[in-house]
Design a protein around this motif. Structure first.
Motif, PDB file in Angstrom:
ATOM      1  N   MET A   1      57.403 -21.027  29.455  1.00 14.65           N
ATOM      2  CA  MET A   1      56.003 -20.735  29.694  1.00 14.65           C
ATOM      3  C   MET A   1      55.756 -19.323  30.217  1.00 14.65           C
ATOM      4  O   MET A   1      54.763 -19.082  30.869  1.00 14.65           O
TER       5      MET A   1
ATOM      6  N   VAL B   1      53.859 -18.098  25.946  1.00 12.55           N
ATOM      7  CA  VAL B   1      54.944 -18.979  25.503  1.00 12.55           C
ATOM      8  C   VAL B   1      55.997 -18.149  24.793  1.00 12.55           C
ATOM      9  O   VAL B   1      55.708 -17.484  23.794  1.00 12.55           O
TER      10      VAL B   1
ATOM     11  N   TYR C   1      50.834 -25.922  24.928  1.00 14.15           N
ATOM     12  CA  TYR C   1      50.330 -25.059  25.992  1.00 14.15           C
ATOM     13  C   TYR C   1      48.799 -25.055  26.017  1.00 14.15           C
ATOM     14  O   TYR C   1      48.179 -25.061  27.081  1.00 14.15           O
TER      15      TYR C   1
END
Length: 359
Positions: free
Chosen positions: A68, A287, A303
């Motif tokens: 992330m 990402v 996400y």
């Protein structure tokens, strides 16, 4: 006589015992079967819950979650090879800057293909790529290329691609190296191009060059599909992260620590509404770009918190041709992986025969 009576009693006793013995045997088998079923169900339930928990926690942004964050500083050398250089400023060498706006298609088909694969492009142009109006809707196609990695004859090949582009006006080429490990880059460049070139288009599809595509069936499905936050195809849920180093889909724990991927759509061909390309590009800032392109698109969708949509019914998107195909098989599917692009011409002839027969 007593011995006869004794035999008769013994015979009667045996006749009574045999059914009861068989009944007990069947009862034991039934109990064993139920135990096995319960154990299997418990295992599957435990695995599903475990997968669900892993997926939920893997989507929570945190400093310790490498997936992330777009920074590569915290990656080891062994892990960094499984990520690609995206986001990055890639430019277009060959482009069709105005065509999509002028045609304003309902559906755009984006076909990633290597520069040297001219025959594959021609087969598509002569089969499903030649369908420009389907069910009253305009359909366009574009081939997406990178740069050739062949040193010998590179300039000649580029000149041939330029001539091909001038003839067909369906080639988009960017300045990244065209290779399997850069498919994620190619896919993200596709999303960039779509978001900036096709403002009035409703849907787009990324479809590989070795795919049979039933554009009529696809368009028919999209006429009643959602227009926003929509992506469908062969959806893989709870896909296991491959730990076999000999596999081309290998991803080590140092690069992706979870055991399962978030849901993603298999890269053979996936369809999406045109509000998604820009959102996916924006998600890519957060990402890290793994080299497995369909998994990466799934990571971006997770996400964003956008769920994937299953097709209206199973079997529309297939990873292989079944061993037996019925008479109207090719008119009943949307996308099927072929052995190679050379098979497309033969399958297309069968498909047209089925259409003409009323399938």
């Amino acid at each position: 006589m007593p011995w006869i009576l004794k035999m008769q009693r013994s015979s009667v006793s045996t006749c009574v015992r045999i059914p009861w013995t068989r009944a007990r045997q069947w009862l034991h088998f039934l109990i064993l079967f139920l135990v096995i079923v319960l154990m299997f169900t418990a295992y599957k339930f435990k695995t599903t819950i475990k997968c669900f928990i892993i997926l939920e926690t893997s989507l929570l942004p945190s400093p310790s979650n490498n997936i992330m964050t777009s920074s590569f500083d915290d990656l080891s050398d062994s892990a960094s090879q499984f990520f690609v250089a995206y986001p990055h400023h890639y430019s277009f060498i060959l482009d069709e800057p105005n065509r999509c706006r002028q045609e304003s298609p309902f559906l755009v088909l984006m076909i990633p293909v290597a520069p040297h694969e001219r025959e594959a492009r021609d087969r598509i142009r002569n089969t499903w790529g030649n369908q420009t109006t389907v069910l009253g809707q305009v359909v366009s196609h574009y081939f997406l290329l990178g740069l050739s990695r062949e040193d010998d004859g590179k300039e000649k090949l580029q000149e041939q691609v330029l001539q091909e582009s001038q003839i067909h006006q369906d080639i988009i080429q960017s300045n990244f190296l065209d290779s399997y490990n850069n498919l994620t880059i190619k896919t993200m460049v596709m999303f960039e191009w779509l978001s900036s070139h096709c403002p009035t288009t409703s849907y787009a599809m990324k479809v590989d060059s070795d795919i049979f595509l039933n554009v009529h069936k696809l368009t028919d499905m999209l006429l009643t599909a959602p227009r926003h936050l929509y992506m469908t195809g062969l959806v893989i849920r709870c896909g296991v992260v491959v730990q076999d180093e000999s596999s081309k889909w290998y991803l080590p724990g140092s690069a992706f620590p979870e055991g399962y991927y978030p849901p993603y759509v298999m890269g053979l061909g996936y369809v999406f509404s045109m509000d998604l390309p820009q959102k996916i590009v924006e998600a890519s800032l957060h990402v890290k770009a793994v080299y497995i392109e369909d998994v990466y698109v799934g990571l971006c969708m997770s996400y964003l918190g956008i769920e994937l949509t299953d097709p209206p019914h199973a079997g529309l998107f297939r990873a292989m041709i079944p061993y037996f195909t019925y008479n109207c098989y090719w008119t009943s599917v949307i996308a099927v992986i072929l052995q190679d692009s050379q098979q497309l011409s033969d399958v297309w002839r069968v498909y047209q025969t089925q259409v003409q027969s009323g399938c």
